[in-house]
Design a protein around this motif. Structure first.
Motif, mmCIF file in Angstrom:
data_model
loop_
_atom_site.group_PDB
_atom_site.id
_atom_site.type_symbol
_atom_site.label_atom_id
_atom_site.label_comp_id
_atom_site.label_asym_id
_atom_site.label_seq_id
_atom_site.Cartn_x
_atom_site.Cartn_y
_atom_site.Cartn_z
ATOM 1 N N GLY A 84 0.824 -1.209 0.000
ATOM 2 C CA GLY A 84 0.000 0.000 0.000
ATOM 3 C C GLY A 84 0.855 1.254 0.000
ATOM 4 O O GLY A 84 0.550 2.234 -0.696
ATOM 5 N N HIS A 85 1.945 1.234 0.765
ATOM 6 C CA HIS A 85 2.879 2.360 0.787
ATOM 7 C C HIS A 85 3.498 2.561 -0.597
ATOM 8 O O HIS A 85 3.591 3.685 -1.097
ATOM 9 C CB HIS A 85 3.970 2.098 1.828
ATOM 10 N N ARG A 86 3.879 1.465 -1.204
ATOM 11 C CA ARG A 86 4.468 1.527 -2.553
ATOM 12 C C ARG A 86 3.449 2.095 -3.545
ATOM 13 O O ARG A 86 3.770 2.970 -4.345
ATOM 14 C CB ARG A 86 4.908 0.129 -2.970
ATOM 15 N N PHE A 87 2.213 1.582 -3.502
ATOM 16 C CA PHE A 87 1.172 2.076 -4.398
ATOM 17 C C PHE A 87 0.947 3.576 -4.189
ATOM 18 O O PHE A 87 0.793 4.334 -5.144
ATOM 19 C CB PHE A 87 -0.140 1.301 -4.185
ATOM 20 N N SER A 88 0.943 3.996 -2.945
ATOM 21 C CA SER A 88 0.745 5.412 -2.631
ATOM 22 C C SER A 88 1.856 6.273 -3.241
ATOM 23 O O SER A 88 1.577 7.324 -3.827
ATOM 24 C CB SER A 88 0.698 5.602 -1.114
ATOM 25 N N LEU A 89 3.101 5.822 -3.109
ATOM 26 C CA LEU A 89 4.212 6.571 -3.711
ATOM 27 C C LEU A 89 4.039 6.682 -5.224
ATOM 28 O O LEU A 89 4.211 7.755 -5.806
ATOM 29 C CB LEU A 89 5.555 5.889 -3.414
ATOM 30 N N TYR A 90 3.707 5.576 -5.858
ATOM 31 C CA TYR A 90 3.565 5.562 -7.321
ATOM 32 C C TYR A 90 2.392 6.417 -7.783
ATOM 33 O O TYR A 90 2.486 7.116 -8.784
ATOM 34 C CB TYR A 90 3.402 4.132 -7.829
#
Length: 130
Positions: A93-99
């Motif tokens: 979820g953190h990765r998706f948020s960054l992207y």
């Protein structure tokens, strides 16, 4: 201090040969049915995203991973969803948020624009984050 006639002639021949190769490459690209574009982490990093494996990479961007000493490749294992689902979903979820908050690299726009000029071509982009 200037070039000799022979040196100048050699430079001109090299320049002409390079120009001919560029024209030949452009012709091949224009006549192609499809293009395959590959890119490494550079486009993402230039856009502000962390790389995956570097010492300041993605694992540092997600503090719980850094705290546990885990690297990105450690988290890229589906067993996390069984062993610790909250941690796995938090990481992804953190990765998706960054992207989702990052503007695409200007190179993506250039590729899209160029593809719009030639309707017969298909474009496949592969981003390899190493």
């Amino acid at each position: 201090c200037g070039l000799t006639k022979m040196e100048l002639n050699n430079q001109t021949q090299t320049s002409n040969a390079l120009r001919d190769e560029i024209k030949r490459a452009a012709k091949v690209i224009i006549e192609a049915d499809a293009l395959l574009f590959t890119s490494g982490a550079g486009m993402s990093v230039d856009s502000g995203l962390p790389d995956f494996r570097g010492p300041q990479g993605f694992w540092r961007a997600y503090p719980p991973m850094a705290k546990l000493g885990l690297r990105f490749e450690n988290m890229s294992n589906p067993s996390w969803f069984t062993d610790d689902p909250a941690f796995a979903w938090g990481f992804w979820g953190h990765r998706f948020s960054l992207y989702s908050k990052t503007n695409p690299h200007v190179g993506n726009g250039i590729l899209t624009q160029e593809m719009g000029r030639n309707k017969k071509q298909q474009l496949l982009c592969i981003y390899i984050q190493c």
